[in-house]
Design a protein around this motif. Sequence first.
Motif, PDB file in Angstrom:
ATOM      1  N   VAL A 109       8.009   7.479 -31.338  1.00 38.90           N
ATOM      2  CA  VAL A 109       6.753   6.865 -31.796  1.00 38.90           C
ATOM      3  C   VAL A 109       5.676   7.929 -31.985  1.00 38.90           C
ATOM      4  N   LEU A 112       6.434   9.941 -35.152  1.00 39.66           N
ATOM      5  CA  LEU A 112       6.149   9.200 -36.380  1.00 39.66           C
ATOM      6  C   LEU A 112       4.651   9.141 -36.647  1.00 39.66           C
ATOM      7  N   VAL A 113       3.890   8.745 -35.630  1.00 40.07           N
ATOM      8  CA  VAL A 113       2.439   8.606 -35.809  1.00 40.07           C
ATOM      9  C   VAL A 113       1.778   9.973 -35.950  1.00 40.07           C
ATOM     10  N   CYS A 116       2.764  11.880 -39.278  1.00 42.24           N
ATOM     11  CA  CYS A 116       2.078  11.374 -40.479  1.00 42.24           C
ATOM     12  C   CYS A 116       0.626  11.831 -40.519  1.00 42.24           C
ATOM     13  N   ILE A 117      -0.065  11.710 -39.388  1.00 44.51           N
ATOM     14  CA  ILE A 117      -1.472  12.128 -39.344  1.00 44.51           C
ATOM     15  C   ILE A 117      -1.584  13.634 -39.557  1.00 44.51           C
ATOM     16  N   THR A 167       2.569   7.823 -24.743  1.00 42.56           N
ATOM     17  CA  THR A 167       2.608   7.943 -26.209  1.00 42.56           C
ATOM     18  C   THR A 167       1.264   8.417 -26.741  1.00 42.56           C
ATOM     19  N   THR A 171       0.826  12.116 -28.619  1.00 45.22           N
ATOM     20  CA  THR A 171       0.595  12.085 -30.071  1.00 45.22           C
ATOM     21  C   THR A 171      -0.275  13.242 -30.560  1.00 45.22           C
TER      22      THR A 171
END
Length: 297
Positions: A109, A112-113, A116-117, A167, A171
């Motif tokens: 997770v 992915l987050v 992308c950012i 998470t 991130t």
Amino acid sequence: MPSRANIYPELKVRSPLEQAWDLFRKNTLAMIGLWGLGLLSLLTLFGPWLAPYPPFEQFGQVLLLPPSWAIDGNIDFFLGTDDLGRDMLSRLIIGARLTFGNGVLVVLVALLVGGCIGILGGMSKGLKASILNHLLDTLLSIPSLLLAIIFVAILGPGLFNTLLAITLALTPQFIRATYNAVSDEMQKEYITALRLDGANHWRILRFGVLPNLSDTIVSQTTRGLSSAILDITAVGFLGLGAQPPLPEWGAMLSDAMELVYLAPWIAILPGLAILLSVLVVNMVGEGLRQAINEVMN
């Protein structure tokens, strides 16, 4: 007419993935780590069917039974029992899903987050990039474990809140790693050539930037998985993560501290499981990083 590849087998062009696998396979430590990672994955997926007993079942007649190789051990309980008579082997197997499995979920997770950012930020300029940089500098100045504990303190104890907190804490690391890698790639001459050729942002990203991010993604993912495992167990050890009687390795280690001198195996076994899990992840990650670097260079 036979092709040149058939006449001269040595001229056959191998894909970068095949070359990386050959290099990885020659690394003994990396292969040992891969087998260990496969075992952890097997326990995570099929733990409830592999465990000899239910993890919560109590055998009152065999409290604090030592492992089977000890003088007072019993082969029916290979790794012994805890203070409530629960089978240690079964709890460690089920705990692999709660610790390692949830660590993988958290990292996927966050990847992915954060990926992308980071990609969007790395391809942008001006005020957006500046704001993202300052925000990341602020978040990364706080250790991920401390950040996770802060989030858990706000959200409340529990396994789900712990996973959400970790998470959120991991991130920013993925954002920073991806952002730096994309920013470096965007400064290279081949990107300028793609722009002069009329390529839009999507084609630059797909054919120029993404193929060169494999090293960064592999390195950050393995580091993130190690951090996730340690953070999950640390928060569980502090009593803020998985709550009893869940057999999460950190919570098991915390419960065993009061009896560490009387029954040291109930503390050593979950601690050893945490150590070996982090070790095999790092061995695989280092092997992949070295193989990809040699292929790319």
